[in-house]
Design a protein around this motif. Structure first.
Motif, PDB file in Angstrom:
ATOM      1  N   ASP A 184      48.027  41.237  34.002  1.00 37.21           N
ATOM      2  CA  ASP A 184      46.945  40.838  34.902  1.00 37.21           C
ATOM      3  C   ASP A 184      47.496  40.206  36.178  1.00 37.21           C
ATOM      4  N   LYS A 185      48.599  39.498  36.056  1.00 39.35           N
ATOM      5  CA  LYS A 185      49.233  38.898  37.239  1.00 39.35           C
ATOM      6  C   LYS A 185      49.649  39.983  38.236  1.00 39.35           C
ATOM      7  N   VAL A 186      50.142  41.098  37.710  1.00 35.78           N
ATOM      8  CA  VAL A 186      50.537  42.211  38.576  1.00 35.78           C
ATOM      9  C   VAL A 186      49.299  42.840  39.213  1.00 35.78           C
ATOM     10  N   ARG A 187      48.271  43.070  38.428  1.00 33.31           N
ATOM     11  CA  ARG A 187      47.048  43.695  38.936  1.00 33.31           C
ATOM     12  C   ARG A 187      46.446  42.877  40.080  1.00 33.31           C
ATOM     13  N   VAL A 188      46.320  41.573  39.871  1.00 36.93           N
ATOM     14  CA  VAL A 188      45.767  40.704  40.914  1.00 36.93           C
ATOM     15  C   VAL A 188      46.683  40.692  42.139  1.00 36.93           C
ATOM     16  N   GLY A 189      47.995  40.801  41.910  1.00 39.60           N
ATOM     17  CA  GLY A 189      48.944  40.817  43.017  1.00 39.60           C
ATOM     18  C   GLY A 189      48.710  41.960  43.990  1.00 39.60           C
ATOM     19  N   PHE A 190      48.232  43.098  43.486  1.00 35.91           N
ATOM     20  CA  PHE A 190      47.986  44.245  44.362  1.00 35.91           C
ATOM     21  C   PHE A 190      46.523  44.359  44.805  1.00 35.91           C
ATOM     22  N   TYR A 191      45.598  43.938  43.958  1.00 38.16           N
ATOM     23  CA  TYR A 191      44.179  44.098  44.272  1.00 38.16           C
ATOM     24  C   TYR A 191      43.536  42.843  44.853  1.00 38.16           C
ATOM     25  N   GLY A 192      44.109  41.679  44.571  1.00 35.09           N
ATOM     26  CA  GLY A 192      43.452  40.426  44.903  1.00 35.09           C
ATOM     27  C   GLY A 192      43.146  40.251  46.383  1.00 35.09           C
ATOM     28  N   VAL A 193      41.913  39.822  46.682  1.00 39.00           N
ATOM     29  CA  VAL A 193      41.450  39.629  48.052  1.00 39.00           C
ATOM     30  C   VAL A 193      41.130  38.164  48.338  1.00 39.00           C
TER      31      VAL A 193
END
Length: 345
Positions: free
Chosen positions: A137-146
């Motif tokens: 999840d840390k990786v996912r938020v790293g690319f998608y997080g706004v």
């Protein structure tokens, strides 16, 4: 209940690990154990092992500025009375960070416990399952997080867009020149494929790379992070054109192994946007973890919902250490030509 006995054993092991009297109530993870947890993050995924995961002492601050920002070689004629002058070995970017509390709260139903409680490594399986998902999840938020909203909505933002500001968003916000959002002015689109803005994936990657500052264009640590969908589309095109020719087919297979686009070694990363491209070096991407911010509560029995609940929070921020050494394609704007038609979607 057998599963409760198992979970009691897990709690006992965790109490020893974290040197606390109880893990049912929220406790702060001590610095030594926290360091082990941070090191474990790197073991979850190859990408997490390659980037920086750094502990910071302040909740707010400037980027640490890892990496060399420019030329430091020089000469000074000290015989004429001039003094030698030092240059910073690190580029202190304009990007600031703010560690936001991020929760990784999970539960396991009693039915699930019944199914796995007989396993000898039950405690390890439970712990690993939770840890792996939170790290990915840390990786996912790293690319998608706004943004870092006070109250997130997983239904509206399934990729964690509202959990924190990720790496691509930092470029959008602080260095918009590093984001390729369109080719034809006011089109709001980037078409990749025959008849589009970029005839192939190689050209698209090369154009993203060319947005880097000149001082970084020739460094040997650059990589291209390319989505699996774009790679698959490109490979399908090559197979369609050359798949029946043995010599050409072997080159396609070899290309999958070499994985080079735009002259850069290419990597597929977990949870990367389906049509994304990012060019940078792995050590230019960081996750900052606020010191003494890891808090846990493990094994709280909720009989009303027939489940065991676990709570974990950590203060986190994402950072692009040298913004001009990173560039990305605006993945939301990418269009691909639909097979057998002239429709871009």
């Amino acid at each position: 209940m057998k599963q409760k006995k198992k979970f009691t054993a897990l709690q006992t092991a965790l109490k020893e690990t974290y040197a606390v009297s109880s893990v049912n109530e929220t406790f702060s993870v001590n610095p030594t154990a926290a360091q082990f947890l941070i090191e474990d993050i790197k073991k979850t995924d190859d990408f997490l092992e390659r980037i920086n995961i750094i502990t910071v002492s302040q909740q707010f601050g400037d980027a640490i500025g890892l990496g060399i920002g420019g030329l430091i070689a020089s000469r000074t004629d000290t015989g004429s009375g001039k003094e030698r002058k030092t240059r910073s070995a690190h580029e202190m970017s304009a990007i600031k960070y703010e560690c936001a509390q991020t929760n990784f709260d999970t539960h396991i139903t009693y039915k699930q416990l019944d199914a796995f409680a007989h396993l000898k490594n039950f405690e390890e399986r439970v712990n690993d399952k939770i840890r792996i998902q939170s790290d990915l999840d840390k990786v996912r938020v790293g690319f998608y997080g706004v943004s870092a909203q006070s109250d997130t909505d997983v239904e509206a933002y399934p990729n964690g867009e509202d959990v924190n500001q990720g790496w691509i968003e930092l470029l959008r916000k602080y260095k918009s020149s590093q984001i390729l959002s369109e080719v034809v002015v006011d089109s709001g689109e980037i078409r990749i494929g025959e008849g589009g803005d970029f005839v192939n994936l190689d050209l698209a990657v090369l154009n993203v790379k060319n947005k880097l500052d000149d001082v970084f264009l020739s460094t040997n640590d650059l990589v291209a992070i390319v989505s699996s969908e774009l790679i698959a589309t490109d490979q399908a095109r090559l197979y369609a054109e050359n798949g029946n020719t043995p010599s050409e087919k072997s080159k396609i297979e070899m290309r999958q192994v070499i994985a080079t686009y735009g002259g850069l070694p290419t990597f597929a990363v977990s949870s990367f946007p389906p049509r994304g491209i990012m060019v940078t070096s792995f050590d230019n991407l960081s996750i900052y973890i606020l010191e003494n911010s890891i808090r846990k509560s493990v094994g709280e029995l909720n009989d009303k919902l027939d489940r065991v609940e676990n709570f974990e929070s950590v203060g986190m921020a994402y950072m692009v250490e040298q913004p001009t050494k990173a560039a990305a394609l605006e993945f939301k704007n990418v269009k691909l030509k639909q097979a057998g038609s002239d429709i871009w979607a």
